[in-house]
Design a protein around this motif. Sequence first.
Motif, PDB file in Angstrom:
ATOM      1  N   TYR A 691      81.833-156.806  41.549  1.00  0.00           N
ATOM      2  CA  TYR A 691      82.085-158.215  41.269  1.00  0.00           C
ATOM      3  C   TYR A 691      81.408-158.686  39.979  1.00  0.00           C
ATOM      4  N   ALA A 692      80.786-157.783  39.219  1.00  0.00           N
ATOM      5  CA  ALA A 692      80.186-158.152  37.936  1.00  0.00           C
ATOM      6  C   ALA A 692      81.269-158.671  36.994  1.00  0.00           C
ATOM      7  N   SER A 693      80.998-159.774  36.312  1.00  0.00           N
ATOM      8  CA  SER A 693      81.966-160.347  35.375  1.00  0.00           C
ATOM      9  C   SER A 693      81.743-159.886  33.946  1.00  0.00           C
ATOM     10  N   THR A 694      80.508-159.536  33.618  1.00  0.00           N
ATOM     11  CA  THR A 694      80.129-159.126  32.268  1.00  0.00           C
ATOM     12  C   THR A 694      79.036-158.072  32.402  1.00  0.00           C
ATOM     13  N   VAL A 695      79.019-157.107  31.478  1.00  0.00           N
ATOM     14  CA  VAL A 695      77.993-156.074  31.526  1.00  0.00           C
ATOM     15  C   VAL A 695      77.201-156.052  30.223  1.00  0.00           C
ATOM     16  N   VAL A 696      75.937-155.640  30.329  1.00  0.00           N
ATOM     17  CA  VAL A 696      75.046-155.507  29.184  1.00  0.00           C
ATOM     18  C   VAL A 696      74.920-154.016  28.890  1.00  0.00           C
ATOM     19  N   LEU A 697      75.314-153.616  27.686  1.00  0.00           N
ATOM     20  CA  LEU A 697      75.398-152.207  27.332  1.00  0.00           C
ATOM     21  C   LEU A 697      74.529-151.894  26.120  1.00  0.00           C
ATOM     22  N   ASN A 698      73.984-150.690  26.078  1.00  0.00           N
ATOM     23  CA  ASN A 698      73.444-150.144  24.838  1.00  0.00           C
ATOM     24  C   ASN A 698      74.356-149.013  24.408  1.00  0.00           C
ATOM     25  N   VAL A 699      74.871-149.114  23.194  1.00  0.00           N
ATOM     26  CA  VAL A 699      75.919-148.220  22.707  1.00  0.00           C
ATOM     27  C   VAL A 699      75.382-147.384  21.552  1.00  0.00           C
ATOM     28  N   VAL A 700      75.642-146.082  21.591  1.00  0.00           N
ATOM     29  CA  VAL A 700      75.212-145.189  20.517  1.00  0.00           C
ATOM     30  C   VAL A 700      76.414-144.402  20.016  1.00  0.00           C
ATOM     31  N   ALA A 701      76.652-144.457  18.711  1.00  0.00           N
ATOM     32  CA  ALA A 701      77.626-143.575  18.065  1.00  0.00           C
ATOM     33  C   ALA A 701      76.875-142.343  17.575  1.00  0.00           C
ATOM     34  N   VAL A 702      77.404-141.163  17.906  1.00  0.00           N
ATOM     35  CA  VAL A 702      76.702-139.913  17.617  1.00  0.00           C
ATOM     36  C   VAL A 702      77.514-139.080  16.627  1.00  0.00           C
ATOM     37  N   GLN A 703      77.004-138.980  15.419  1.00  0.00           N
ATOM     38  CA  GLN A 703      77.536-138.116  14.364  1.00  0.00           C
ATOM     39  C   GLN A 703      79.037-138.314  14.126  1.00  0.00           C
ATOM     40  N   PRO A 704      79.428-139.530  13.702  1.00  0.00           N
ATOM     41  CA  PRO A 704      80.832-139.737  13.341  1.00  0.00           C
ATOM     42  C   PRO A 704      81.228-138.882  12.146  1.00  0.00           C
ATOM     43  N   LEU A 705      82.513-138.585  12.075  1.00  0.00           N
ATOM     44  CA  LEU A 705      83.030-137.739  10.998  1.00  0.00           C
ATOM     45  C   LEU A 705      83.249-138.534   9.719  1.00  0.00           C
ATOM     46  N   LEU A 706      83.654-139.812   9.847  1.00  0.00           N
ATOM     47  CA  LEU A 706      83.974-140.664   8.708  1.00  0.00           C
ATOM     48  C   LEU A 706      83.323-142.037   8.894  1.00  0.00           C
ATOM     49  N   PRO A 707      83.205-142.840   7.825  1.00  0.00           N
ATOM     50  CA  PRO A 707      82.783-144.228   8.012  1.00  0.00           C
ATOM     51  C   PRO A 707      83.760-144.944   8.941  1.00  0.00           C
ATOM     52  N   SER A 708      83.237-145.666   9.909  1.00  0.00           N
ATOM     53  CA  SER A 708      84.113-146.318  10.876  1.00  0.00           C
ATOM     54  C   SER A 708      83.341-147.406  11.602  1.00  0.00           C
ATOM     55  N   PHE A 709      83.946-147.967  12.617  1.00  0.00           N
ATOM     56  CA  PHE A 709      83.298-148.939  13.485  1.00  0.00           C
ATOM     57  C   PHE A 709      83.880-148.804  14.885  1.00  0.00           C
ATOM     58  N   LEU A 710      83.193-149.368  15.875  1.00  0.00           N
ATOM     59  CA  LEU A 710      83.670-149.390  17.254  1.00  0.00           C
ATOM     60  C   LEU A 710      83.876-150.842  17.686  1.00  0.00           C
ATOM     61  N   THR A 711      84.971-151.073  18.404  1.00  0.00           N
ATOM     62  CA  THR A 711      85.256-152.384  18.982  1.00  0.00           C
ATOM     63  C   THR A 711      85.307-152.250  20.496  1.00  0.00           C
ATOM     64  N   ASN A 724      81.689-154.093  16.944  1.00  0.00           N
ATOM     65  CA  ASN A 724      80.378-154.081  17.603  1.00  0.00           C
ATOM     66  C   ASN A 724      79.380-153.148  16.948  1.00  0.00           C
ATOM     67  N   LEU A 725      79.864-152.084  16.325  1.00  0.00           N
ATOM     68  CA  LEU A 725      78.952-151.084  15.767  1.00  0.00           C
ATOM     69  C   LEU A 725      79.604-150.444  14.551  1.00  0.00           C
ATOM     70  N   ASN A 726      78.916-150.493  13.405  1.00  0.00           N
ATOM     71  CA  ASN A 726      79.389-149.844  12.180  1.00  0.00           C
ATOM     72  C   ASN A 726      78.607-148.566  11.961  1.00  0.00           C
ATOM     73  N   MET A 727      79.286-147.516  11.457  1.00  0.00           N
ATOM     74  CA  MET A 727      78.646-146.200  11.409  1.00  0.00           C
ATOM     75  C   MET A 727      79.102-145.415  10.183  1.00  0.00           C
ATOM     76  N   LEU A 728      78.222-144.522   9.737  1.00  0.00           N
ATOM     77  CA  LEU A 728      78.488-143.622   8.622  1.00  0.00           C
ATOM     78  C   LEU A 728      78.497-142.181   9.114  1.00  0.00           C
ATOM     79  N   PRO A 729      79.124-141.262   8.365  1.00  0.00           N
ATOM     80  CA  PRO A 729      79.189-139.860   8.796  1.00  0.00           C
ATOM     81  C   PRO A 729      77.803-139.290   9.106  1.00  0.00           C
ATOM     82  N   GLY A 730      77.714-138.608  10.241  1.00  0.00           N
ATOM     83  CA  GLY A 730      76.504-137.900  10.616  1.00  0.00           C
ATOM     84  C   GLY A 730      75.416-138.749  11.234  1.00  0.00           C
ATOM     85  N   GLN A 731      75.603-140.064  11.287  1.00  0.00           N
ATOM     86  CA  GLN A 731      74.571-140.924  11.841  1.00  0.00           C
ATOM     87  C   GLN A 731      74.467-140.811  13.359  1.00  0.00           C
ATOM     88  N   VAL A 732      73.306-141.199  13.872  1.00  0.00           N
ATOM     89  CA  VAL A 732      73.129-141.541  15.281  1.00  0.00           C
ATOM     90  C   VAL A 732      72.611-142.968  15.271  1.00  0.00           C
TER      91      VAL A 732
END
Length: 767
Positions: A691-711, A724-732
């Motif tokens: 019955y949760a309406s909203t969740v609190v998350l910690n999100v990690v992008a692990v070693q993306p191949l290209l510059p990108s973002f997650l929605t 929600n999260l912008n990332m560069l190649p190889g980042q964590v």
Amino acid sequence: MLAAVIVGFASPVLPIVVESAHAAGDVWNARLAIEVNDDGEFSIGAQPNPATGELGPGSWSITFDWPDSITSATTVRLNGVNEYVDDLPIISAPTAVDLSTNRAVFLDGAVQVTQVLQIVPNVQTGQADVAQISYVLANTSSTTQTVGLRIMLDTDINGNDGAPFRVPGSAPITTERTYVGAAIPAAFDVFADVTDTNHVSSVQPKVGSNPPDVFQIARWPGIVGTAWNYVTSTSRSITSDSAYAVTWNERQLAPGESISYTTAIGQGQLSADTTPPLSVGLSGPARVKFVNGVYANNPFNFVGTIRNSSSVTATGVVVSLALPPQLALSNAVATPLSFSLGTLSPGAERQVSWNVAATLQQFDTTVQYSMAVTSTNAGTKNLNRALVLSGVPGVFVPMNPARLVDSRDGVGVRIGPMGQGETLNLQAAGIAGVPANARTVVLNLTGIAPSVDTFLTMWPSGEARPGTSNHNLAAGEIAANLAIIKVGAGGQVAVFNASGSINVAIDVMGYFLDPASGAGVRQQGLSPARLVDTREGKGAPLAQIAQGGVLEFTAVGVGGVPADATAVILNVTGAGPVGAGGFLTVWPSGEARPLASNLNLNAEQVRPNLVIAKVGAGGRVSVFNQAGPIHLVVDVFGYFSPSAGSGQVGIQPQRALDTRDGTGQNGIPRPLGEGQSITFRASGLGAVPDYASTVVLNVVAVQPLLPSFLTFYPTGELRPNSSNLNMLPGQVIANHVIVKVGVGGSITIFNPAGTTNVVVDVMGYFA
């Protein structure tokens, strides 16, 4: 103040990529499968192959001959005429509309019949392993229709087509029975033998607000051959082919009116000790839900099963239930904690049931209860089970940010960086404007120049450190991430550093209280919306914010945020400061700018951070830029106001998705590809209730191949123009996300470019 390190920028304004539709037919997860025929008949099985939904290692049937046979039958009774649903004209063929739901639409004269088969969380196991079977009958005509419904299922527990039914208060039921009205059991088990604890099914006739009128246990050939008003006989055995039917009597349906009918069957869970001479089992719910100010399924039943598995009569058999302080019998006269069963002959079996009520808890609280069985000649047995009592959701008090901790100058902690593997316990309540009775705190955690790549984990002091993380940092980096942490022992929270040495600065943005305090506001999640983009002149001038400059923007009356909102949930992205890195500070307009920071960036870096910002004068929020000239993007994900409905519950963090090892993906490792979306279940599993309406998350992008973002966005809604999260190649790289839950308790993540692994930890929820 704080300097910064960087992440490349990928604009979230890209063409929408259409997600591929699910194939028509079956729905499944790693615990349950529903196979659906072209005409709407279906069968149910447990532990399917997670890749295919078919038979796999450990698979077993719940209804007859799954997955090869379809043995369900539903009768619609319309104006005295009976029709099986699978014989009706099809308006919309059975189709898997999401990962857990199959929907079909039929037409019976003037009445439209919608069949919905859905895998939902199980009150007994706490897992998504129940098939919820629903029908909606809608009168499409201009005249009143008389309607009734009967759902029939052919049970087959792990190949035992004649499995007996075990209704509390009875011996195993091996002949036909009829239960009417209040006598219909709310839930009971079907299993071949109490000594088999791996193959237990839970039948739940009463689901939803429209309980059935009649429940029948019968032989499948007899009941399926009689479309309506089947007459059971206690002399008729079901041991060769057991089945059951759930019936809603006829009622009138006015023009344009609709009515819903729901029942459920799925996996059960039995704690057992099967060593002779006495085999005993104990079952009960996994969680008690908190809905609309009370426990929704309170009181509830604990059920014990006792069987004499020896060849000698057991004498002096006594059954006793031991309860923790949070639980008590709801009717001590009718069901004492301890009572005598007397003698049990060889092979005899008895079931007992206790009706128990729980008291409200401030936090999600796991309690233990136990059943003891003693005898004069057959030994003693003890069984224990756990039950989660849902916490009363807390209300929020926003603050002008204040600094709690800075290890560089000894604020709130000793001077000097944290060492490798070190844990610090930090005072978070009763300090810096946070009252001693705060239950949860909203913190901005900044890691400062670690000597090597590392991660930080935060959790309530006094509890075990979870296998999750709150912040990931590269060597030399200065970066921030929000953390919403339940307050632990002594009003403290703990922070752990995995590798090397690192300084930390922590600012408090607000706190949550028990609603009985009379203070605070509640939360409402929103579909993400863009409030500010200085690159386009949206919500602010079409210009960079100068170094040392302040931007004020309107945060209420826009993006779905009402005028009475006192705080907003924002994802703030700084885009490419020119010449020099630095930090951003977000605070309520009209109040003094605090000695705190929300977001740290290097020159030319693009980086987001989640901010819960108190709304200031004129419904506005201010942003100070200490870095070089910078563009700002602000997306809103929710708000807090006196008129909102959801409170917050902090939990021990748990992992919901890890594409590296298949967590949250039925155990199948699968990175998120370019232009792809992935859906994971965020509520109804583990510590987060359905019955949760909203969740609190910690999100990690692990070693993306290209510059990108997650929605991130609620499953079933249109993908928003936000990130929600912008990332560069190889980042964590990590960010906090607060997102409304979508269809099936799920969240969808979209990645526009390259390939990346994604790790998601759940830190709490709103309900």
